[in-house]
Design a protein around this motif. Structure first.
Motif, PDB file in Angstrom:
ATOM      1  N   THR A  34       0.851  -1.186   0.000  1.00  0.00           N
ATOM      2  CA  THR A  34       0.000   0.000   0.000  1.00  0.00           C
ATOM      3  C   THR A  34       0.889   1.238   0.000  1.00  0.00           C
ATOM      4  O   THR A  34       2.060   1.167   0.393  1.00  0.00           O
ATOM      5  CB  THR A  34      -0.953  -0.008   1.220  1.00  0.00           C
ATOM      6  OG1 THR A  34      -1.883   1.050   1.086  1.00  0.00           O
ATOM      7  CG2 THR A  34      -0.203   0.154   2.521  1.00  0.00           C
ATOM      8  N   ARG A  35       0.333   2.334  -0.469  1.00  0.00           N
ATOM      9  CA  ARG A  35       1.097   3.586  -0.519  1.00  0.00           C
ATOM     10  C   ARG A  35       1.189   4.205   0.861  1.00  0.00           C
ATOM     11  O   ARG A  35       0.258   4.113   1.646  1.00  0.00           O
ATOM     12  CB  ARG A  35       0.366   4.592  -1.409  1.00  0.00           C
ATOM     13  CG  ARG A  35       0.433   4.338  -2.866  1.00  0.00           C
ATOM     14  CD  ARG A  35      -0.532   5.274  -3.588  1.00  0.00           C
ATOM     15  NE  ARG A  35      -0.283   6.673  -3.264  1.00  0.00           N
ATOM     16  CZ  ARG A  35       0.414   7.500  -4.041  1.00  0.00           C
ATOM     17  NH1 ARG A  35       0.893   7.079  -5.179  1.00  0.00           N
ATOM     18  NH2 ARG A  35       0.601   8.743  -3.687  1.00  0.00           N
ATOM     19  N   CYS A  36       2.267   4.861   1.111  1.00  0.00           N
ATOM     20  CA  CYS A  36       2.356   5.658   2.332  1.00  0.00           C
ATOM     21  C   CYS A  36       1.358   6.813   2.196  1.00  0.00           C
ATOM     22  O   CYS A  36       1.247   7.434   1.128  1.00  0.00           O
ATOM     23  CB  CYS A  36       3.775   6.211   2.474  1.00  0.00           C
ATOM     24  SG  CYS A  36       3.915   7.374   3.845  1.00  0.00           S
ATOM     25  N   SER A  37       0.651   7.111   3.260  1.00  0.00           N
ATOM     26  CA  SER A  37      -0.362   8.168   3.183  1.00  0.00           C
ATOM     27  C   SER A  37       0.259   9.557   3.066  1.00  0.00           C
ATOM     28  O   SER A  37      -0.446  10.532   2.810  1.00  0.00           O
ATOM     29  CB  SER A  37      -1.301   8.093   4.386  1.00  0.00           C
ATOM     30  OG  SER A  37      -0.575   8.107   5.577  1.00  0.00           O
ATOM     31  N   TYR A  38       1.579   9.664   3.225  1.00  0.00           N
ATOM     32  CA  TYR A  38       2.243  10.969   3.105  1.00  0.00           C
ATOM     33  C   TYR A  38       3.006  11.142   1.794  1.00  0.00           C
ATOM     34  O   TYR A  38       3.650  12.165   1.586  1.00  0.00           O
ATOM     35  CB  TYR A  38       3.172  11.216   4.293  1.00  0.00           C
ATOM     36  CG  TYR A  38       2.381  11.491   5.549  1.00  0.00           C
ATOM     37  CD1 TYR A  38       1.776  12.731   5.738  1.00  0.00           C
ATOM     38  CD2 TYR A  38       2.188  10.511   6.511  1.00  0.00           C
ATOM     39  CE1 TYR A  38       1.013  12.991   6.861  1.00  0.00           C
ATOM     40  CE2 TYR A  38       1.427  10.752   7.643  1.00  0.00           C
ATOM     41  CZ  TYR A  38       0.841  11.999   7.810  1.00  0.00           C
ATOM     42  OH  TYR A  38       0.078  12.251   8.914  1.00  0.00           O
ATOM     43  N   LEU A  39       2.926  10.127   0.927  1.00  0.00           N
ATOM     44  CA  LEU A  39       3.572  10.263  -0.374  1.00  0.00           C
ATOM     45  C   LEU A  39       2.768  11.246  -1.223  1.00  0.00           C
ATOM     46  O   LEU A  39       1.569  11.057  -1.444  1.00  0.00           O
ATOM     47  CB  LEU A  39       3.648   8.892  -1.070  1.00  0.00           C
ATOM     48  CG  LEU A  39       4.310   8.869  -2.434  1.00  0.00           C
ATOM     49  CD1 LEU A  39       5.778   9.308  -2.325  1.00  0.00           C
ATOM     50  CD2 LEU A  39       4.217   7.464  -3.034  1.00  0.00           C
ATOM     51  N   CYS A  45       7.969  13.586  -0.072  1.00  0.00           N
ATOM     52  CA  CYS A  45       7.438  13.174   1.220  1.00  0.00           C
ATOM     53  C   CYS A  45       6.728  14.359   1.886  1.00  0.00           C
ATOM     54  O   CYS A  45       7.309  15.434   2.027  1.00  0.00           O
ATOM     55  CB  CYS A  45       8.593  12.694   2.107  1.00  0.00           C
ATOM     56  SG  CYS A  45       8.071  12.313   3.789  1.00  0.00           S
ATOM     57  N   ARG A  51       9.859  12.621   9.157  1.00  0.00           N
ATOM     58  CA  ARG A  51       9.616  11.253   8.687  1.00  0.00           C
ATOM     59  C   ARG A  51      10.261  10.249   9.648  1.00  0.00           C
ATOM     60  O   ARG A  51      11.261  10.549  10.306  1.00  0.00           O
ATOM     61  CB  ARG A  51      10.128  11.079   7.256  1.00  0.00           C
ATOM     62  CG  ARG A  51      11.619  11.163   7.097  1.00  0.00           C
ATOM     63  CD  ARG A  51      11.968  11.429   5.634  1.00  0.00           C
ATOM     64  NE  ARG A  51      13.397  11.364   5.371  1.00  0.00           N
ATOM     65  CZ  ARG A  51      14.281  12.298   5.681  1.00  0.00           C
ATOM     66  NH1 ARG A  51      13.887  13.382   6.320  1.00  0.00           N
ATOM     67  NH2 ARG A  51      15.550  12.147   5.368  1.00  0.00           N
ATOM     68  N   CYS A  55      12.589   5.599   7.238  1.00  0.00           N
ATOM     69  CA  CYS A  55      12.637   6.365   5.987  1.00  0.00           C
ATOM     70  C   CYS A  55      13.974   7.102   5.873  1.00  0.00           C
ATOM     71  O   CYS A  55      14.552   7.197   4.794  1.00  0.00           O
ATOM     72  CB  CYS A  55      11.498   7.373   5.940  1.00  0.00           C
ATOM     73  SG  CYS A  55       9.860   6.650   6.089  1.00  0.00           S
ATOM     74  N   TYR A  58      16.755   4.638   4.913  1.00  0.00           N
ATOM     75  CA  TYR A  58      16.617   3.913   3.649  1.00  0.00           C
ATOM     76  C   TYR A  58      17.597   4.443   2.608  1.00  0.00           C
ATOM     77  O   TYR A  58      17.709   5.635   2.398  1.00  0.00           O
ATOM     78  CB  TYR A  58      15.181   4.047   3.128  1.00  0.00           C
ATOM     79  CG  TYR A  58      14.916   3.206   1.907  1.00  0.00           C
ATOM     80  CD1 TYR A  58      14.699   1.845   2.028  1.00  0.00           C
ATOM     81  CD2 TYR A  58      14.925   3.778   0.643  1.00  0.00           C
ATOM     82  CE1 TYR A  58      14.471   1.057   0.909  1.00  0.00           C
ATOM     83  CE2 TYR A  58      14.700   3.001  -0.487  1.00  0.00           C
ATOM     84  CZ  TYR A  58      14.473   1.647  -0.346  1.00  0.00           C
ATOM     85  OH  TYR A  58      14.260   0.883  -1.455  1.00  0.00           O
TER      86      TYR A  58
END
Ligand code: SF4
Length: 97
Positions: A34-39, A45, A51, A55, A58
Protein backbone atom coordinates in the motif's frame (compact mmCIF):
# COMPACT_ATOMS: atom_id res chain seq x y z
CA UNK A 1 11.60 -14.83 15.33
CA UNK A 2 11.28 -18.38 16.52
CA UNK A 3 8.52 -18.95 19.03
CA UNK A 4 5.02 -20.18 18.35
CA UNK A 5 3.75 -16.86 19.72
CA UNK A 6 5.89 -15.02 17.15
CA UNK A 7 4.27 -16.98 14.35
CA UNK A 8 0.80 -16.54 15.79
CA UNK A 9 1.40 -12.79 15.66
CA UNK A 10 2.73 -13.04 12.10
CA UNK A 11 -0.35 -15.04 11.09
CA UNK A 12 -2.54 -12.24 12.36
CA UNK A 13 -0.49 -9.72 10.38
CA UNK A 14 -0.77 -11.60 7.07
CA UNK A 15 -4.53 -11.87 7.56
CA UNK A 16 -4.67 -8.25 6.49
CA UNK A 17 -5.18 -7.30 2.89
CA UNK A 18 -1.96 -6.41 1.11
CA UNK A 19 0.32 -7.81 3.84
CA UNK A 20 2.81 -10.60 3.13
CA UNK A 21 5.73 -11.98 5.12
CA UNK A 22 9.16 -13.05 4.01
CA UNK A 23 12.50 -14.10 5.39
CA UNK A 24 15.82 -13.22 3.86
CA UNK A 25 19.39 -13.44 5.10
CA UNK A 26 18.78 -10.49 7.46
CA UNK A 27 15.63 -11.89 9.10
CA UNK A 28 11.85 -11.71 8.89
CA UNK A 29 9.99 -8.79 7.33
CA UNK A 30 6.55 -7.73 6.24
CA UNK A 31 5.70 -6.65 2.73
CA UNK A 32 2.95 -4.04 2.87
CA UNK A 33 1.41 -3.44 -0.52
CA UNK A 34 0.00 0.00 0.00
CA UNK A 35 1.10 3.59 -0.52
CA UNK A 36 2.36 5.66 2.33
CA UNK A 37 -0.36 8.17 3.18
CA UNK A 38 2.24 10.97 3.10
CA UNK A 39 3.57 10.26 -0.37
CA UNK A 40 2.74 13.34 -2.42
CA UNK A 41 1.59 13.37 -6.04
CA UNK A 42 4.98 14.68 -7.13
CA UNK A 43 6.75 11.78 -5.37
CA UNK A 44 7.99 13.87 -2.45
CA UNK A 45 7.44 13.17 1.22
CA UNK A 46 4.71 15.19 2.93
CA UNK A 47 6.41 14.91 6.34
CA UNK A 48 10.02 15.02 5.21
CA UNK A 49 11.39 16.80 8.27
CA UNK A 50 9.66 14.48 10.72
CA UNK A 51 9.62 11.25 8.69
CA UNK A 52 10.22 8.01 10.61
CA UNK A 53 13.74 6.70 11.18
CA UNK A 54 13.27 3.83 8.75
CA UNK A 55 12.64 6.36 5.99
CA UNK A 56 15.74 8.34 6.98
CA UNK A 57 17.90 5.23 6.97
CA UNK A 58 16.62 3.91 3.65
CA UNK A 59 19.23 3.89 0.91
CA UNK A 60 18.22 3.93 -2.70
CA UNK A 61 21.45 2.43 -4.03
CA UNK A 62 19.34 -0.60 -4.94
CA UNK A 63 15.65 -0.99 -5.59
CA UNK A 64 13.19 -3.41 -7.08
CA UNK A 65 13.68 -1.87 -10.50
CA UNK A 66 17.19 -3.38 -10.43
CA UNK A 67 16.06 -6.94 -9.65
CA UNK A 68 13.00 -8.56 -8.11
CA UNK A 69 13.24 -8.52 -4.32
CA UNK A 70 11.90 -12.07 -4.25
CA UNK A 71 15.24 -13.30 -5.60
CA UNK A 72 16.69 -12.84 -2.12
CA UNK A 73 13.80 -14.39 -0.23
CA UNK A 74 14.48 -17.64 1.60
CA UNK A 75 10.81 -17.93 2.59
CA UNK A 76 7.81 -15.99 1.32
CA UNK A 77 4.19 -16.20 2.50
CA UNK A 78 1.64 -14.37 0.42
CA UNK A 79 -1.32 -15.16 2.64
CA UNK A 80 -2.64 -16.76 5.82
CA UNK A 81 -3.07 -20.21 4.28
CA UNK A 82 0.53 -20.44 3.12
CA UNK A 83 1.90 -19.33 6.48
CA UNK A 84 -0.45 -21.61 8.42
CA UNK A 85 0.77 -24.58 6.40
CA UNK A 86 4.36 -23.63 7.27
CA UNK A 87 3.51 -23.25 10.97
CA UNK A 88 1.92 -26.70 11.07
CA UNK A 89 5.04 -28.17 9.54
CA UNK A 90 7.45 -26.22 11.72
CA UNK A 91 5.64 -26.81 15.04
CA UNK A 92 4.45 -30.38 15.53
CA UNK A 93 2.12 -29.20 18.28
CA UNK A 94 0.57 -26.37 16.26
CA UNK A 95 -3.17 -26.17 16.91
CA UNK A 96 -2.96 -28.58 19.83
CA UNK A 97 -3.48 -27.51 23.44
S1 SF4 B 1 9.73 9.03 3.20
FE1 SF4 B 1 8.53 7.74 4.58
S2 SF4 B 1 6.93 9.07 5.40
FE2 SF4 B 1 7.77 10.05 3.63
S3 SF4 B 1 6.47 9.42 1.92
FE3 SF4 B 1 8.17 7.98 1.97
S4 SF4 B 1 7.46 6.28 3.23
FE4 SF4 B 1 6.08 8.04 3.62
Amino acid sequence: MRSKADFEHLLWQVLHEGVEAYKDSDGWYLLIHTRCSYLQKDGSCGIYNSRPAICREYENSWCEYDAPAEEGFMLHFRNYEQLLKYCKKRFKTWGKP
